[in-house]
Design an enzyme around this catalytic site. Structure first.
Site, PDB file in Angstrom:
ATOM      1  N   HIS A  97     -92.861 137.880  62.468  1.00  0.00           N
ATOM      2  CA  HIS A  97     -92.198 137.312  63.638  1.00  0.00           C
ATOM      3  C   HIS A  97     -90.767 137.816  63.831  1.00  0.00           C
ATOM      4  CE1 HIS A  97     -93.224 133.615  66.323  1.00  0.00           C
ATOM      5  NE2 HIS A  97     -92.799 134.642  67.033  1.00  0.00           N
ATOM      6  N   ASP A 120     -95.991 128.039  67.053  1.00  0.00           N
ATOM      7  CA  ASP A 120     -95.733 128.437  65.665  1.00  0.00           C
ATOM      8  C   ASP A 120     -95.747 127.203  64.771  1.00  0.00           C
ATOM      9  OD1 ASP A 120     -94.778 129.661  63.312  1.00  0.00           O
ATOM     10  OD2 ASP A 120     -93.284 130.851  64.395  1.00  0.00           O
ATOM     11  N   HIS A 122     -93.847 127.110  62.300  1.00  0.00           N
ATOM     12  CA  HIS A 122     -92.475 127.100  61.794  1.00  0.00           C
ATOM     13  C   HIS A 122     -91.476 127.147  62.955  1.00  0.00           C
ATOM     14  CE1 HIS A 122     -95.195 129.035  58.856  1.00  0.00           C
ATOM     15  NE2 HIS A 122     -94.559 128.264  58.000  1.00  0.00           N
ATOM     16  N   ASP A 124     -88.409 128.840  62.758  1.00  0.00           N
ATOM     17  CA  ASP A 124     -87.710 130.128  62.776  1.00  0.00           C
ATOM     18  C   ASP A 124     -86.296 129.995  63.314  1.00  0.00           C
ATOM     19  OD1 ASP A 124     -90.056 131.118  61.779  1.00  0.00           O
ATOM     20  OD2 ASP A 124     -90.701 132.073  63.630  1.00  0.00           O
ATOM     21  N   HIS A 137     -87.696 136.774  59.295  1.00  0.00           N
ATOM     22  CA  HIS A 137     -88.632 136.242  60.300  1.00  0.00           C
ATOM     23  C   HIS A 137     -88.412 134.749  60.538  1.00  0.00           C
ATOM     24  CE1 HIS A 137     -92.213 134.845  57.479  1.00  0.00           C
ATOM     25  NE2 HIS A 137     -91.045 134.535  56.982  1.00  0.00           N
ATOM     26  N   ASP A 224     -97.571 132.884  67.313  1.00  0.00           N
ATOM     27  CA  ASP A 224     -97.718 133.158  65.880  1.00  0.00           C
ATOM     28  C   ASP A 224     -99.077 132.614  65.455  1.00  0.00           C
ATOM     29  OD1 ASP A 224     -97.600 132.973  63.016  1.00  0.00           O
ATOM     30  OD2 ASP A 224     -95.411 133.049  63.129  1.00  0.00           O
ATOM     31  N   ASP A 226    -100.154 131.735  62.739  1.00  0.00           N
ATOM     32  CA  ASP A 226    -100.158 130.624  61.782  1.00  0.00           C
ATOM     33  C   ASP A 226     -99.981 129.270  62.471  1.00  0.00           C
ATOM     34  OD1 ASP A 226     -97.370 130.042  62.077  1.00  0.00           O
ATOM     35  OD2 ASP A 226     -96.830 131.301  60.383  1.00  0.00           O
ATOM     36  N   GLU A 269     -98.099 138.033  63.157  1.00  0.00           N
ATOM     37  CA  GLU A 269     -98.503 137.492  61.859  1.00  0.00           C
ATOM     38  C   GLU A 269    -100.003 137.573  61.579  1.00  0.00           C
ATOM     39  OE1 GLU A 269     -96.403 136.800  59.543  1.00  0.00           O
ATOM     40  OE2 GLU A 269     -94.496 136.329  60.512  1.00  0.00           O
TER      41      GLU A 269
END
Length: 297
Positions: A97, A120, A122, A124, A137, A224, A226, A269
């Protein structure tokens, strides 16, 4: 629509290797053919050059591979900006990312008021002082919002790229403590998986599109893989249980398409080393198609 596919096989921003194969895996999963079936015209820029981690010094443990990430981001930003100026739609394939520093910087060079929907697990939104890993990332959204190391913040020679209040994170479920404080401080809109469960993905995406696209702002979508539950997308470097389901992810993409506001998209990702029979890349293609107009009926 004329779609220009741009590969950014960067794996400098994360610890686990394998995402550099992601652009090839997504292409191999039939991306171009399926986009053409939808009626789009497709051209492929190929991959921008990314140095291998083994050939680069790690550098500061709190800002790993800072210099090559900045170099790659500058190149990618130029390619994305040129794509938009030629009235093509940039579809950027990662890579980790950290790629989005370049892709979104390129978008904001053309669309100064762009809003971002960041799907995402996360946030970030770390900076050098809060990162537990030093992996860049995890610092990309904060850099785009003008926070963090000057080399990251000033890609393209100007900052900030994004108004934090025009950023919407969807599907978050793994946020670091210092990152949580920064997200609150800068008033970034964060919809966690708890809120997806409580209100439903349709309501959350309506909110996200309204916020990111307010005052007729164009929207950049950053997906993303994930963000999905690992049962759906096993081939990612930082899996977190309890993510978006297959149908939730598709509906989210369909709703962004229905908004008619999206001007650019990146998908990141996909880690082929950790994947099973290219399942995550195949799913990435499905979600890209939903975001770019595929309907059930």
């Amino acid at each position: 629509m004329h779609i220009r596919v741009i590969g950014a096989p960067i794996d400098l921003g994360a610890d686990r290797r394998g995402v550099d194969i992601g652009p090839s895996a997504i292409r191999y999963a039939g991306l171009h053919e399926h986009l053409r079936t939808l009626g789009h015209t497709v051209s492929d820029f190929g991959n921008i050059h990314v140095p291998q981690p083994e050939s680069q010094p790690t550098g500061d443990s709190k800002l790993k591979y800072l210099e090559p990430i900045v170099q790659v981001s500058e190149e990618l930003a130029n390619v994305v900006a040129e794509t938009l100026r030629s009235e093509q739609f940039p579809l950027i394939l990662g890579g980790d990312h950290s790629m989005a520093l370049g892709s979104i910087s390129g978008v904001t060079a053309v669309h100064k008021d762009v809003g971002v929907i960041w799907v995402d697990a996360h946030g970030d939104f770390n900076i050098e002082e809060t990162t537990p890993s030093g992996n860049i990332h995890g610092m990309i959204l904060s850099a785009l919002a003008g926070q963090g190391h000057p080399s990251l913040v000033n890609i393209g020679g100007w900052s900030p790229k994004l108004n934090p209040e025009n950023i919407v994170i969807v599907g978050a479920r793994d946020l670091d403590p210092g990152e949580q404080a920064l997200l609150r401080k800068h008033k970034v809109h964060v919809y966690t998986m708890s809120e997806v469960d409580r209100y439903g993905i349709s309501d959350i995406m309506n909110r996200a599109i309204t916020i990111a696209g307010r005052e007729n702002h164009p929207i950049h979508l950053s997906l993303d893989m994930d963000s999905l539950d690992p049962r759906e997308a096993p081939g990612v470097g930082t899996p977190v249980r309890g993510g978006l389901s297959y149908r939730e992810a598709h509906l989210a993409m369909e709703m962004v398409n229905d908004s008619k506001r999206m001007v650019s998209m990146d998908v990141v990702e996909v880690n082929s080393i950790l994947d099973r029979e290219n399942a995550t890349a195949l799913l990435a293609v499905e979600l890209i198609l939903s975001a770019l107009g595929k309907k059930i009926l």
